[in-house]
Design a protein around this motif. Structure first.
Motif, PDB file in Angstrom:
ATOM      1  N   GLY A  58       0.827  -1.201   0.000  1.00  0.00           N
ATOM      2  CA  GLY A  58       0.000   0.000   0.000  1.00  0.00           C
ATOM      3  C   GLY A  58       0.858   1.246   0.000  1.00  0.00           C
ATOM      4  O   GLY A  58       2.087   1.186   0.040  1.00  0.00           O
ATOM      5  N   TRP A  59       0.202   2.402  -0.041  1.00  0.00           N
ATOM      6  CA  TRP A  59       0.914   3.673  -0.071  1.00  0.00           C
ATOM      7  C   TRP A  59       1.519   3.961   1.298  1.00  0.00           C
ATOM      8  O   TRP A  59       0.803   4.133   2.291  1.00  0.00           O
ATOM      9  N   GLY A  60       2.842   4.015   1.360  1.00  0.00           N
ATOM     10  CA  GLY A  60       3.518   4.350   2.599  1.00  0.00           C
ATOM     11  C   GLY A  60       3.346   3.316   3.689  1.00  0.00           C
ATOM     12  O   GLY A  60       3.459   3.632   4.879  1.00  0.00           O
ATOM     13  N   LYS A  61       3.108   2.061   3.332  1.00  0.00           N
ATOM     14  CA  LYS A  61       2.815   1.028   4.321  1.00  0.00           C
ATOM     15  C   LYS A  61       3.979   0.078   4.573  1.00  0.00           C
ATOM     16  O   LYS A  61       3.815  -0.931   5.255  1.00  0.00           O
ATOM     17  N   ALA A  62       5.164   0.377   4.013  1.00  0.00           N
ATOM     18  CA  ALA A  62       6.307  -0.518   4.189  1.00  0.00           C
ATOM     19  C   ALA A  62       7.581   0.298   4.321  1.00  0.00           C
ATOM     20  O   ALA A  62       7.644   1.464   3.927  1.00  0.00           O
ATOM     21  N   ASN A  63       8.606  -0.321   4.882  1.00  0.00           N
ATOM     22  CA  ASN A  63       9.913   0.315   4.960  1.00  0.00           C
ATOM     23  C   ASN A  63      10.987  -0.756   5.010  1.00  0.00           C
ATOM     24  O   ASN A  63      10.703  -1.949   4.952  1.00  0.00           O
ATOM     25  N   ASN A  64      12.246  -0.322   5.118  1.00  0.00           N
ATOM     26  CA  ASN A  64      13.383  -1.240   5.163  1.00  0.00           C
ATOM     27  C   ASN A  64      13.435  -2.077   3.881  1.00  0.00           C
ATOM     28  O   ASN A  64      13.178  -3.282   3.898  1.00  0.00           O
ATOM     29  N   PRO A  65      13.756  -1.461   2.748  1.00  0.00           N
ATOM     30  CA  PRO A  65      13.733  -2.175   1.463  1.00  0.00           C
ATOM     31  C   PRO A  65      14.653  -3.392   1.444  1.00  0.00           C
ATOM     32  O   PRO A  65      15.722  -3.390   2.050  1.00  0.00           O
ATOM     33  N   ALA A  66      14.206  -4.424   0.756  1.00  0.00           N
ATOM     34  CA  ALA A  66      15.012  -5.641   0.558  1.00  0.00           C
ATOM     35  C   ALA A  66      15.869  -5.416  -0.682  1.00  0.00           C
ATOM     36  O   ALA A  66      15.415  -5.627  -1.811  1.00  0.00           O
ATOM     37  N   LEU A  67      17.092  -4.978  -0.496  1.00  0.00           N
ATOM     38  CA  LEU A  67      17.945  -4.556  -1.598  1.00  0.00           C
ATOM     39  C   LEU A  67      18.718  -5.705  -2.245  1.00  0.00           C
ATOM     40  O   LEU A  67      19.191  -5.569  -3.372  1.00  0.00           O
ATOM     41  N   ASN A  68      18.855  -6.826  -1.539  1.00  0.00           N
ATOM     42  CA  ASN A  68      19.611  -7.966  -2.071  1.00  0.00           C
ATOM     43  C   ASN A  68      18.683  -8.969  -2.742  1.00  0.00           C
ATOM     44  O   ASN A  68      17.740  -9.473  -2.110  1.00  0.00           O
ATOM     45  N   PRO A  69      18.908  -9.319  -4.009  1.00  0.00           N
ATOM     46  CA  PRO A  69      18.214 -10.471  -4.576  1.00  0.00           C
ATOM     47  C   PRO A  69      18.714 -11.758  -3.930  1.00  0.00           C
ATOM     48  O   PRO A  69      19.835 -11.810  -3.413  1.00  0.00           O
ATOM     49  N   VAL A  70      17.897 -12.781  -4.010  1.00  0.00           N
ATOM     50  CA  VAL A  70      18.251 -14.096  -3.477  1.00  0.00           C
ATOM     51  C   VAL A  70      17.976 -15.135  -4.556  1.00  0.00           C
ATOM     52  O   VAL A  70      16.913 -15.113  -5.198  1.00  0.00           O
ATOM     53  N   ASN A  71      18.924 -16.022  -4.784  1.00  0.00           N
ATOM     54  CA  ASN A  71      18.763 -17.114  -5.744  1.00  0.00           C
ATOM     55  C   ASN A  71      18.339 -18.380  -5.013  1.00  0.00           C
ATOM     56  O   ASN A  71      18.824 -18.679  -3.925  1.00  0.00           O
ATOM     57  N   TYR A  72      17.410 -19.136  -5.635  1.00  0.00           N
ATOM     58  CA  TYR A  72      16.999 -20.427  -5.079  1.00  0.00           C
ATOM     59  C   TYR A  72      17.222 -21.514  -6.115  1.00  0.00           C
ATOM     60  O   TYR A  72      16.788 -21.383  -7.270  1.00  0.00           O
ATOM     61  N   ASN A  73      17.930 -22.563  -5.732  1.00  0.00           N
ATOM     62  CA  ASN A  73      18.174 -23.709  -6.603  1.00  0.00           C
ATOM     63  C   ASN A  73      17.183 -24.814  -6.242  1.00  0.00           C
ATOM     64  O   ASN A  73      17.271 -25.395  -5.158  1.00  0.00           O
ATOM     65  N   PRO A  74      16.206 -25.134  -7.116  1.00  0.00           N
ATOM     66  CA  PRO A  74      15.194 -26.132  -6.784  1.00  0.00           C
ATOM     67  C   PRO A  74      15.749 -27.547  -6.630  1.00  0.00           C
ATOM     68  O   PRO A  74      15.098 -28.393  -6.003  1.00  0.00           O
ATOM     69  N   VAL A  75      16.934 -27.808  -7.188  1.00  0.00           N
ATOM     70  CA  VAL A  75      17.518 -29.156  -7.076  1.00  0.00           C
ATOM     71  C   VAL A  75      18.186 -29.342  -5.731  1.00  0.00           C
ATOM     72  O   VAL A  75      17.923 -30.304  -5.008  1.00  0.00           O
ATOM     73  N   THR A  76      19.038 -28.384  -5.350  1.00  0.00           N
ATOM     74  CA  THR A  76      19.740 -28.482  -4.058  1.00  0.00           C
ATOM     75  C   THR A  76      18.924 -27.911  -2.914  1.00  0.00           C
ATOM     76  O   THR A  76      19.254 -28.126  -1.750  1.00  0.00           O
ATOM     77  N   LYS A  77      17.862 -27.154  -3.260  1.00  0.00           N
ATOM     78  CA  LYS A  77      17.007 -26.490  -2.266  1.00  0.00           C
ATOM     79  C   LYS A  77      17.797 -25.521  -1.402  1.00  0.00           C
ATOM     80  O   LYS A  77      17.515 -25.344  -0.213  1.00  0.00           O
ATOM     81  N   GLN A  78      18.779 -24.866  -2.027  1.00  0.00           N
ATOM     82  CA  GLN A  78      19.632 -23.915  -1.323  1.00  0.00           C
ATOM     83  C   GLN A  78      19.378 -22.491  -1.816  1.00  0.00           C
ATOM     84  O   GLN A  78      19.112 -22.270  -2.997  1.00  0.00           O
TER      85      GLN A  78
END
Length: 480
Positions: free
Chosen positions: A309-329
């Motif tokens: 929503g408008w102005g309803k969040a803070n502390n941005p998640a600046l790092n992407p995260v990779n997920y490997n479905p085979v290793t589940k890591q």
């Protein structure tokens, strides 16, 4: 969020047999592409012409660029600007990072869209005067002037926060919706999940509730279907749902409530489905999940606290995260310095980069204060695009423009250093034969998916991938 799309990634993966010293270990990199795209893109979609449709709502007031040639939108029922000379949609060219203004007539706020089998974007609904509207855009090449067309016929029912899913018959239905291999739809809202037969409009069965927090607006989790494989006859369908706001955060109007770390995966095609839960390394609400050419999942954008929503969040998640479905890591990647929270988007480009567009946590375009409206466009290059891997990066040289179901076709490619054997893989993981030498390059035989419930007729991206290093993708039209 990106507009709903059917850009399923086809992969031909060359597996390492002896020399794996070049396997990816970096964290990726960021590049600013355009400092001012003119609009804050609420919906973004990559076309088969390798252009990008960006679309905002019309009731934001002035954007950052005007319509060309003195054109204005005269909309008597518009609630903000009845005479509006500003742009609310653009076509972005990843080749030169420039935008071309597009014209949209009715309000597209919280609408949805889908590419049909001929590549045309069909965009439906929205807010207020746009609530029952149908808009189309037939993509064109760079230098052409394709634009939005609003149809005279309206939808029978107005919907807000609706979803669109391409069906096997080319029909079009923000609950999350996925086409299952048997042709039914997997639909979920908040913590509840059902299998819907769209032909009969009947719920076939329910699924167990996902644990912990709700996942839909305004809780704003994200989801993706994991790659299907030919080894299981394309019948093993897994849905992964991640993040979201804390339970009760929106009711309490708590913009500081810590978002969820949790991800749940369920085999939607199983006779006895259960949720397998994991925690991400970074909590996230309003994130996006992208199927990468490698078969991995990229989790990107969003905030670590609050809700949608408008102005309803803070502390941005600046790092992407990779997920490997085979290793589940999970693996944390390099961070950006641009917060992308409410009304931001992420899309895979054909060259393997991920395009990130804009963010607007305000009702109108607001360029001051905390988290101002952001009109910048940037690209994240996952580690597989590092220049150090160019010697082992395949380059597609020959492929069919169109294929039919079950068709056996040939893909020709060149690569500086060939190491390993071949297996078929796709976000449809396709069956392939061993590659053979073909002139100065290589040739591999690939078998298309068996039917339209696996991949409805439309355009798809095809990549050749050697040990996690993809070629540039090419578009192939899947026909009946």
């Amino acid at each position: 969020m990106g507009l709903s799309k059917t850009t399923l990634v086809v992969l031909v993966t060359l597996q390492c047999l002896f020399s794996c010293a070049y396997l990816v270990a970096a964290q990726g990199s960021w590049a600013l592409l355009n400092n001012n795209a003119g609009i804050s893109s609420m919906h973004t979609a990559v076309t088969h012409m390798n252009t990008v449709i960006m679309l905002d709502r019309t009731n934001t007031g002035p954007s950052a660029i005007k319509l060309p040639n003195g054109r204005c939108r005269n909309q008597p029922v518009e609630r903000i600007s009845k005479v509006d000379c500003y742009v609310h949609s653009v076509m972005f060219n990843p080749g030169n990072n420039q935008v071309r203004p597009l014209y949209v007539y009715t309000d597209t706020w919280c609408s949805s869209g889908q590419f049909f089998d001929n590549g045309r974007m069909v965009q439906t609904r929205g807010d207020f005067e746009g609530n029952r509207k149908i808009r189309t855009l037939q993509p064109c090449g760079v230098g052409d002037n394709c634009d939005w067309i609003e149809l005279g016929e309206n939808l029978a029912t107005g919907r807000w926060y609706s979803s669109n899913q391409l069906l096997p018959s080319d029909n079009n239905l923000y609950p999350f919706v996925y086409l299952l291999p048997n042709g039914d739809l997997f639909v979920f809202t908040n913590r509840n999940f059902v299998q819907l037969n769209w032909n009969s409009s009947k719920v076939v069965r329910g699924y167990p509730q996902i644990l912990e927090n709700p996942r839909n607006y305004p809780s704003a989790g994200s989801a993706v279907m994991l790659p299907l494989t030919w080894q299981t006859g394309f019948g093993f369908a897994q849905i992964m749902v991640c993040g979201g706001a804390a339970a009760g955060a929106s009711n309490a109007r708590n913009a500081n409530a810590p978002a969820s770390f949790s991800c749940g995966t369920i085999v939607a095609s199983s006779g006895n489905p259960v949720w397998a839960m994991q925690n991400m390394p970074i909590r996230r609400v309003m994130g996006d999940m992208i199927n990468l050419p490698t078969g991995d999942i990229l989790i990107i954008n969003g905030a670590q606290n609050g809700y949608q929503g408008w102005g309803k969040a803070n502390n941005p998640a600046l790092n992407p995260v990779n997920y490997n479905p085979v290793t589940k890591q999970f693996q944390i990647y390099a961070k950006t310095n641009i917060p992308r929270m409410y009304h931001s988007t992420a899309n895979l480009l054909s060259d393997g980069r991920v395009l990130l567009a804009e963010s607007n946590t305000h009702q109108f375009y607001t360029y001051n204060g905390q988290y101002p409206t952001d009109l910048r466009v940037e690209a994240f290059s996952p580690p597989y695009l590092g220049a150090g891997f160019n010697g082992v990066r395949p380059a597609i040289q020959g492929y069919p423009n169109r294929i039919k179901y079950k068709q056996v076709f040939v893909v020709n490619f060149a690569v500086g250093q060939r190491v390993g054997a071949v297996e078929g893989q796709r976000q449809m993981k396709l069956k392939t034969m061993l590659p053979t030498k073909a002139g100065n390059g290589w040739s591999v035989q690939v078998t298309a998916v068996p039917e339209n419930t696996i991949a409805p007729p439309t355009y798809y991206l095809l990549f050749v991938v050697q040990n996690g290093i993809p070629s540039k993708g090419v578009w192939i039209k899947q026909n009946n």
